[in-house]
Scaffold this motif. Structure first.
Motif, PDB file in Angstrom:
ATOM      1  N   SER A 136      -5.151 -13.309   9.076  1.00 55.32           N
ATOM      2  CA  SER A 136      -3.846 -13.708   9.614  1.00 55.32           C
ATOM      3  C   SER A 136      -2.985 -14.294   8.501  1.00 55.32           C
ATOM      4  CB  SER A 136      -4.038 -14.762  10.714  1.00 55.32           C
ATOM      5  OG  SER A 136      -4.684 -15.923  10.194  1.00 55.32           O
ATOM      6  N   PHE A 169      -4.512  -6.728   9.104  1.00 59.21           N
ATOM      7  CA  PHE A 169      -3.753  -7.981   9.073  1.00 59.21           C
ATOM      8  C   PHE A 169      -2.657  -8.013  10.134  1.00 59.21           C
ATOM      9  CE2 PHE A 169      -2.979  -4.944   5.705  1.00 59.21           C
ATOM     10  CZ  PHE A 169      -1.661  -4.556   5.913  1.00 59.21           C
ATOM     11  N   LYS A 214      -0.494 -14.427   5.903  1.00 59.61           N
ATOM     12  CA  LYS A 214       0.686 -13.704   5.408  1.00 59.61           C
ATOM     13  C   LYS A 214       0.902 -13.899   3.905  1.00 59.61           C
ATOM     14  CE  LYS A 214       2.923 -16.171   8.383  1.00 59.61           C
ATOM     15  NZ  LYS A 214       2.039 -17.353   8.552  1.00 59.61           N
ATOM     16  N   SER A 270      -0.689 -11.237  10.679  1.00 62.05           N
ATOM     17  CA  SER A 270       0.002 -11.865   9.560  1.00 62.05           C
ATOM     18  C   SER A 270       1.517 -11.884   9.703  1.00 62.05           C
ATOM     19  CB  SER A 270      -0.362 -11.157   8.245  1.00 62.05           C
ATOM     20  OG  SER A 270       0.146  -9.835   8.233  1.00 62.05           O
TER      21      SER A 270
END
Length: 413
Positions: free
Chosen positions: A98, A123, A100, A126
């Motif tokens: 998650s 992801f 970013k 993210s």
């Protein structure tokens, strides 16, 4: 039995464990495999939990255990997350995250390793938290040529702006309330200065355009200078102020990308996105405008997206199906100063007509904006003008005795 490791047991990490154990039967049914969390990596102790026996403090235990096939990284930050994720991929383990900051900075490198090892690096959480956006962009809209993405990508700033718009709350008061409600961190810089939104638009642009767009190449401006006067002028214009991350590809494949506050028309779908909600607009040549909407953060929505990626890794074990992009070419991103856009400005003046005449002389045709309750100043919106030209014109306004009190870009979404 697919063994999973969880790295981090903070807000999102604890949410991942909660979602997994609560919905384990349906998760295993969707994955087509029995699954178990074998390890949870965290330096802290969590006694009293039903899964307290899962906690470990040494990353080497995870990377050296061949039974662990999927690793969920929810620690956040760039280091040591990058080193841990890289080693897991090199060891033949799929990784979901998650994070970013990690994806925006190191996505191309990590995806290349995953592809070479025939594992996955996913992801979904993210960018949109619980809003599905990565998978739709990568799969459902894959037949489209996507030339533009724009959106409200940060719930904290959207909450603050909503309070300013609807309740006339000053920025500082709205920020304080966001912190009290848990929407903003004690240090809110990443949110209010646009850094979080910048990382997210970089990830979306990288997927859409196939080349890694790095945050340090993106002009980023937050909302900390937005005032209630600016909000009033936006209303007089017929819209609202939103923090917008946007990326557009031109006919030569160059990318214009930016994060900044912007006037958005009240008729825009993005104008109605309020409070902590996010809205992401994708323009495809076949679909036209498609908007994804929902809460962009939160413990369980984000955890849900992480677990969904885990399921995807298990279902597609041995098949690389992650989004993919290459390392960025040096000249992929256009200098924002070379682009053109409309601007709103408000200036201090004794005589509005004289100030507007000067504005016309410097900016070309302008549309006056008047707010009866505001005296000693005037607002106006320019036509489409070069960024660099607008900066020079604003300085010339000040030199002519009209101090610029506010300047915000005007977008057509």
């Amino acid at each position: 039995m697919f063994q999973i490791a969880l790295m981090g047991h903070g807000v999102v990490g604890s949410g991942v464990a909660e979602v997994f154990y609560k919905n384990r039967k349906s998760i295993e049914k969707r994955a087509g495999q029995e699954m178990e969390i074998k390890y949870i990596l965290d330096l802290r102790d969590f006694p009293g939990l039903a899964y307290s026996d899962k906690f470990i403090k040494d990353f080497e235990t995870i990377v050296n255990d061949d039974e662990v096939k999927v690793v969920a990284e929810v620690m956040g930050g760039l280091h040591p997350a990058f080193e841990f994720v890289k080693r897991c991929l090199e060891a033949g383990k799929s990784v979901v995250t998650s994070n970013k900051e990690l994806v925006a900075a190191k996505g191309a490198e990590l995806l290349a390793i995953a592809k070479a090892k025939n594992v996955n690096f996913l992801f979904e959480a993210s960018v949109g938290g619980g809003i599905p956006i990565i998978r739709p962009l990568h799969q459902c809209l894959a037949a489209n040529e996507i030339d533009e993405i724009a959106g409200i990508l940060n719930g904290t700033t959207n909450f603050i702006l909503t309070k300013m718009i609807r309740e006339g709350m000053a920025f500082s008061d709205a920020l304080k309330l966001a912190q009290e409600l848990g929407y903003a961190e004690k240090d809110p810089t990443a949110d209010v200065e646009g850094i979080d939104a910048c990382r997210k638009i970089c990830i979306l642009a990288s997927i859409a355009f196939g080349k890694h767009i790095y945050p340090e190449h993106v002009y980023t401006e937050g909302i900390s200078k937005i005032t209630l006067e600016d909000v009033s002028y936006a209303e007089a214009w017929g819209g609202v102020i939103k923090l917008i991350g946007r990326a557009k590809r031109d006919e030569n494949g160059k990318v214009t990308i930016m994060v900044s506050p912007a006037f958005v028309s009240g008729e825009s779908q993005l104008a109605s996105v309020s409070d902590v909600f996010n809205g992401i607009l994708v323009r495809g040549d076949a679909t036209g405008d498609v908007v994804f909407y929902g809460k962009g953060a939160g413990k369980l929505p984000t955890a849900s997206a992480v677990v969904a990626d885990v399921i995807d890794c298990v279902k597609n074990w041995g098949i690389f199906k992650a989004p993919f992009w290459v390392a960025e070419e040096d000249d992929a991103v256009l200098d924002y100063k070379d682009t053109e856009i409309a601007f709103y400005l408000r200036v201090r003046c004794d005589e509005a007509d004289k100030a507007l005449n000067k504005a016309k002389e410097l900016f070309g045709e302008v549309t006056p904006l008047r707010v009866p309750s505001l005296t000693g100043e005037v607002g106006f919106v320019t036509g489409i003008i070069g960024e660099e030209q607008a900066q020079k014109a604003a300085k010339a306004m000040e030199s002519a005795g009209y101090p610029v009190l506010g300047k915000v870009r005007v977008l057509d979404y």
